[in-house]
Enzyme design. Structure first.
Site, PDB file in Angstrom:
ATOM      1  N   LYS A 265     -10.346 -15.334  -7.047  1.00 21.05           N
ATOM      2  CA  LYS A 265     -10.443 -15.746  -5.640  1.00 21.05           C
ATOM      3  C   LYS A 265     -11.656 -15.045  -4.992  1.00 21.05           C
ATOM      4  CE  LYS A 265      -7.876 -15.093  -1.279  1.00 21.05           C
ATOM      5  NZ  LYS A 265      -8.578 -14.165  -0.441  1.00 21.05           N
TER       6      LYS A 265
ATOM      7  N   LYS B  75       0.827  -1.216   0.000  1.00 17.80           N
ATOM      8  CA  LYS B  75       0.000   0.000   0.000  1.00 17.80           C
ATOM      9  C   LYS B  75       0.852   1.253   0.000  1.00 17.80           C
ATOM     10  CE  LYS B  75      -3.611  -2.498   2.247  1.00 17.80           C
ATOM     11  NZ  LYS B  75      -3.616  -3.451   3.355  1.00 17.80           N
TER      12      LYS B  75
ATOM     13  N   LYS C 168     -13.966 -10.374  -0.164  1.00 23.18           N
ATOM     14  CA  LYS C 168     -14.852  -9.222   0.006  1.00 23.18           C
ATOM     15  C   LYS C 168     -14.344  -8.038  -0.815  1.00 23.18           C
ATOM     16  CE  LYS C 168     -12.849  -8.189   4.506  1.00 23.18           C
ATOM     17  NZ  LYS C 168     -12.294  -9.511   4.780  1.00 23.18           N
TER      18      LYS C 168
HETATM   19  P1  ADP Z   1     -11.203 -11.543   2.186  1.00 26.81           P
HETATM   20  O1  ADP Z   1     -10.305 -11.968   1.049  1.00 26.81           O
HETATM   21  O2  ADP Z   1     -12.631 -11.701   1.842  1.00 26.81           O
HETATM   22  O3  ADP Z   1     -10.856 -10.157   2.697  1.00 26.81           O
HETATM   23  P2  ADP Z   1      -9.885 -12.404   4.568  1.00 26.81           P
HETATM   24  O4  ADP Z   1      -8.568 -11.975   4.005  1.00 26.81           O
HETATM   25  O5  ADP Z   1     -10.501 -11.613   5.669  1.00 26.81           O
HETATM   26  O6  ADP Z   1     -10.944 -12.544   3.367  1.00 26.81           O
HETATM   27  O7  ADP Z   1      -9.758 -13.929   4.982  1.00 26.81           O
HETATM   28  C1  ADP Z   1     -10.120 -14.486   6.219  1.00 26.81           C
HETATM   29  C2  ADP Z   1      -9.773 -15.954   6.185  1.00 26.81           C
HETATM   30  O8  ADP Z   1     -10.526 -16.638   5.164  1.00 26.81           O
HETATM   31  C3  ADP Z   1      -8.307 -16.224   5.871  1.00 26.81           C
HETATM   32  O9  ADP Z   1      -7.875 -17.290   6.695  1.00 26.81           O
HETATM   33  C4  ADP Z   1      -8.290 -16.647   4.416  1.00 26.81           C
HETATM   34  O10 ADP Z   1      -7.242 -17.542   4.147  1.00 26.81           O
HETATM   35  C5  ADP Z   1      -9.660 -17.309   4.257  1.00 26.81           C
HETATM   36  N1  ADP Z   1     -10.161 -17.072   2.881  1.00 26.81           N
HETATM   37  C6  ADP Z   1     -10.591 -15.903   2.397  1.00 26.81           C
HETATM   38  N2  ADP Z   1     -10.974 -16.012   1.105  1.00 26.81           N
HETATM   39  C7  ADP Z   1     -10.755 -17.306   0.758  1.00 26.81           C
HETATM   40  C8  ADP Z   1     -10.932 -18.051  -0.450  1.00 26.81           C
HETATM   41  N3  ADP Z   1     -11.420 -17.494  -1.549  1.00 26.81           N
HETATM   42  N4  ADP Z   1     -10.570 -19.352  -0.439  1.00 26.81           N
HETATM   43  C9  ADP Z   1     -10.080 -19.936   0.685  1.00 26.81           C
HETATM   44  N5  ADP Z   1      -9.897 -19.285   1.851  1.00 26.81           N
HETATM   45  C10 ADP Z   1     -10.222 -17.986   1.901  1.00 26.81           C
END
Ligand code: ADP
Ligand code: TRP
Length: 325
Positions: A193, A113, A196
């Protein structure tokens, strides 16, 4: 007994990727009688990006309800809201004075960032220090995290060693990261992937008609209904395969290969499998979302358990630093 600890940021609503990638495996791990799981909602960390208090409140409730809906046992384990145990912030300050500036400059979470430094707040810069405090407060042994957090864990170990060196004894326990390298990436409705940040996620707790609308938006190619389709490249099929039984998956695969089966049919089958497999979590999620006092009560009980341990560590740290214990 191994003490497993992890934090979940409250910066969005939980989605299918979070469930399959993080929440369900962690609940499974917490069921092992040899483990003790410490799980907290990292609402202080969420402040680095999310400023709106009402949104944060909603996400905290939603994440807490999700863990409970998936059967996280809060009697056996410890479950709390980070901001309610002030020792996290206190230890974070102490540790920041043991953290070399270049270490934080090298954090990929910051470097990603840093093209536009004016948008980087100091909290984002010191994010790994607060994360180290979260871990070190509880003498945690194993930290299950995604690959993107590996460097933060190395920093936590480094910071703890620096502190222990000053103390002349092992006041802080060095944690081990547990990274599931083969953890699959759940695709979102556009095939990237699920995240959010890409707004391509499936929230399995939506009411049926809204869930149906999201599933309808899953991207597919334009092969006509009557023609055979390739299941291996299709997103709906991939998502279905994550939830359905082997026999159900085989049937859908055959339907794709035979032709005469449209993506609309596959999406309807995906909707049905979500509603069926997640019927009980959906019910429990709504229950906790509608019974805020009960949810708060559970978090409060967890907070009290967490505080006892956090205070013990803080007291040792304060003694070493000459702040009195
Ligand atoms: P996001 O990508 O929605 O912001 P986070 O980074 O908050 O999600 O992820 C929270 C947890 O969920 C982490 O342990 C991450 O590895 C898992 N996770 C998030 N998205 C995925 C995905 N598409 N496939 C597998 N695990 C995921
Ligand atoms: N940074 C972690 C993430 O974004 C969340 C987190 C905060 C965490 N504190 C932690 C994870 C302590 C493990 C241990 O996923």
């Amino acid at each position: 007994m191994a003490r497993i600890l992890t934090g979940i940021q409250s910066s969005g609503l939980p989605h299918l990727g979070n469930l399959l990638g993080a929440i369900q495996p962690a609940v499974e791990l917490s069921r092992n009688p040899d483990n003790e799981s410490f799980l907290f909602i990292a609402d202080l960390h969420s402040l680095t990006t999310l400023k709106n208090g009402a949104e944060r409140e909603l996400y905290v409730r939603s994440i807490a309800s999700t863990w409970l809906a998936f059967g996280f046992d809060t009697d056996k384990n410890v479950f709390w809201r980070q901001s309610r145990v002030q020792e996290h912030a206190e230890l974070s300050w102490y540790l920041s004075c043991f953290t070399p500036f270049p270490m934080l400059q090298n954090a990929t979470s910051f470097k990603d960032k840093s093209e536009k430094l004016a948008d980087v707040n100091a909290g984002l810069f010191t994010y790994p220090v607060l994360m180290s405090a979260d871990i070190l407060l509880y003498d945690a042994n194993i930290i299950p995290v995604g690959k993107d957090q590996k460097q933060h864990l190395e920093m936590a170990r480094d910071i703890a060693s620096r502190f222990n060196q000053l103390a002349g004894e092992d006041v802080l326990i060095l944690p081990e990261a547990r990274i599931d390298e083969k953890m699959m990436t759940i695709p979102g409705i556009d095939g990237q992937k699920m995240s959010k940040s890409y707004n391509n996620y499936i929230n399995i707790f939506l009411p049926e008609n809204e869930l149906k609308k999201v599933i309808k938006k899953i991207v597919s190619d334009s092969t006509p209904l009557e023609e055979p389709k390739d299941p291996e490249t299709d997103i709906t099929f991939k998502l279905y395969s994550l939830l359905a039984s082997d026999a159900e998956i085989d049937t859908m695969r055959q339907n794709y290969l035979n032709g005469g089966y449209g993506y609309g049919h596959a999406k309807q089958a995906l909707l049905e499998v979500i509603l069926d497999r997640y019927a009980e979590p959906r019910r429990l999620y709504n229950y906790y979302m509608n019974n805020n006092d009960e949810l708060e009560g559970i978090l409060k009980a967890g907070e009290e358990k967490a505080r006892v341990i956090a205070r013990r560590t803080i007291s040792k740290v304060r003694r070493v630093l000459g702040f009195g214990s």
